[in-house]
Design a protein around this motif. Structure first.
Motif, PDB file in Angstrom:
ATOM      1  N   SER A  90      37.395  39.768  42.162  1.00 53.52           N
ATOM      2  CA  SER A  90      37.866  39.224  43.431  1.00 53.52           C
ATOM      3  C   SER A  90      36.854  37.943  43.646  1.00 53.52           C
ATOM      4  O   SER A  90      35.660  38.024  43.422  1.00 53.52           O
ATOM      5  CB  SER A  90      37.670  40.216  44.411  1.00 53.52           C
ATOM      6  OG  SER A  90      37.729  39.698  45.779  1.00 53.52           O
ATOM      7  N   LYS A  95      40.072  37.098  47.465  1.00 54.52           N
ATOM      8  CA  LYS A  95      41.368  37.171  46.882  1.00 54.52           C
ATOM      9  C   LYS A  95      41.067  37.842  45.560  1.00 54.52           C
ATOM     10  O   LYS A  95      40.375  37.375  44.751  1.00 54.52           O
ATOM     11  CB  LYS A  95      41.984  35.649  46.853  1.00 54.52           C
ATOM     12  CG  LYS A  95      43.440  35.771  46.311  1.00 54.52           C
ATOM     13  CD  LYS A  95      43.923  34.494  46.163  1.00 54.52           C
ATOM     14  CE  LYS A  95      45.325  34.321  45.607  1.00 54.52           C
ATOM     15  NZ  LYS A  95      45.924  32.925  45.560  1.00 54.52           N
ATOM     16  N   GLU A  96      42.016  39.052  45.200  1.00 54.98           N
ATOM     17  CA  GLU A  96      42.088  39.660  43.944  1.00 54.98           C
ATOM     18  C   GLU A  96      42.453  38.669  42.827  1.00 54.98           C
ATOM     19  O   GLU A  96      43.423  37.918  42.985  1.00 54.98           O
ATOM     20  CB  GLU A  96      43.019  40.787  44.207  1.00 54.98           C
ATOM     21  CG  GLU A  96      43.072  41.625  42.826  1.00 54.98           C
ATOM     22  CD  GLU A  96      44.115  42.806  42.925  1.00 54.98           C
ATOM     23  OE1 GLU A  96      44.304  43.465  41.980  1.00 54.98           O
ATOM     24  OE2 GLU A  96      44.875  42.853  43.908  1.00 54.98           O
TER      25      GLU A  96
END
Length: 310
Positions: free
Chosen positions: A225, A229-230
């Motif tokens: 991450s 945000k992954e």
């Protein structure tokens, strides 16, 4: 002024009418103590609380870390949003795992040489002097190298991370709202942080660099991450393949450029050719010995067949 003492604890837990013996027994047994937001400005003698594990003292007016000699069993210490300016007297906390010091006035991360079990350090948003940044004592960093997994240093005017590369077990870094701006600095630390899973750098100048996210994903094979945000494995693989293709094209271009340069160098011999013979006034061919000498120095030039027959 409010001093943290056993009397204050007794009042806070509603046991002011119990006798001292019963109170002492209770204090020896308690494992969690929450005295947050009590306007406390000093830590007094709490030596009777020998089994204390978790101590909440956030949102007070404490200016000095002191009188924690009894706290060898404390694993969690919450001191955020106080008036602490120096990290000191933490050596007795040999089992400390989580330390929260955000929102104080600390200028140097220090005094952690004996806290070798510390897993999390939260020291964000210090009230620093103008234009100064949070500093790190190398001795404390060395002591935390193998244990620290979570570090929060957000909003501390930090402009580089290289000195933190010794934290080999770091898995989660929050360094938002600082002054980080060099990709080379990140490349160095990410090559050392082989267990890093999450990183947050939002609010740093580096976030505005071209292809910032793509470059970091390529740098770190373990990051899951970035900035909340992954990172999906498909995204990483695409970027790795794209980067490899780009590098191959660049290498091929350099090879072709070198070959072209070599050709141009060789073509200099052809710009003004020197014939291997010349004509005399009688019209007969005579060998041009200067030309032959020069041509022998160039291995790739073969003699004309007409001259070979002669």
């Amino acid at each position: 002024m409010v001093r943290l003492t056993t009397d204050l604890i007794a009042k806070s837990i509603g046991r002011k009418h119990h006798n001292e013996e019963h109170l002492a027994q209770y204090l020896r047994k308690i494992t969690h103590l929450n005295l947050s937001d009590k306007n406390i400005d000093a830590i007094g003698d709490l030596s009777v609380c020998k089994n204390l594990r978790v101590l909440y003292l956030y949102d007070n007016q404490i200016s000095q870390i002191q009188n924690l000699d009894f706290a060898s069993n404390v694993t969690h210490l919450y001191l955020q949003n106080n008036c602490i300016s120096c990290m000191e007297n933490l050596s007795p906390l040999k089992n400390l795992e989580k330390l929260y010091l955000g929102g104080n006035c600390i200028t140097v991360v220090e005094g952690l040489e004996k806290t070798e079990k510390l897993k999390e350090l939260h020291i964000e948003s210090q009230h620093l002097p103008l234009s100064e940044k949070l500093l790190f004592d190398p001795r404390s960093l060395g002591s935390l190298a193998k244990s620290l997994s979570v570090l929060n240093i957000s909003n501390n005017n930090i402009d580089e991370l290289e000195e933190l590369s010794v934290l080999e077990n770091l898995s989660y870094l929050t360094a938002a709202d600082n002054q980080l701006q060099h990709m080379k600095d990140l490349e160095v630390v990410l090559s050392k942080w082989t267990k890093l899973r999450r990183m947050d750098l939002t609010g740093n100048p580096i976030c505005h660099k071209p292809k910032y996210r793509d470059r970091i994903i390529i740098m770190s094979q373990t990051l899951e991450s970035l900035d909340g945000k992954e990172i999906k494995e498909m995204e990483r693989q695409f970027l790795i393949n794209w980067n490899a293709s780009k590098a191959a094209k660049k290498k091929k271009g350099e090879t072709m450029t070198n070959e072209h340069a070599a050709y141009l160098h060789f073509s200099d011999f052809k710009t003004h050719p020197i014939l291997p013979f010349h004509y005399s006034h009688s019209g007969k061919e005579k060998p041009n010995f200067l030309a032959l000498s020069d041509m022998q120095k160039v291995e790739r030039i073969s003699l004309p067949r007409t001259l070979e027959k002669k």
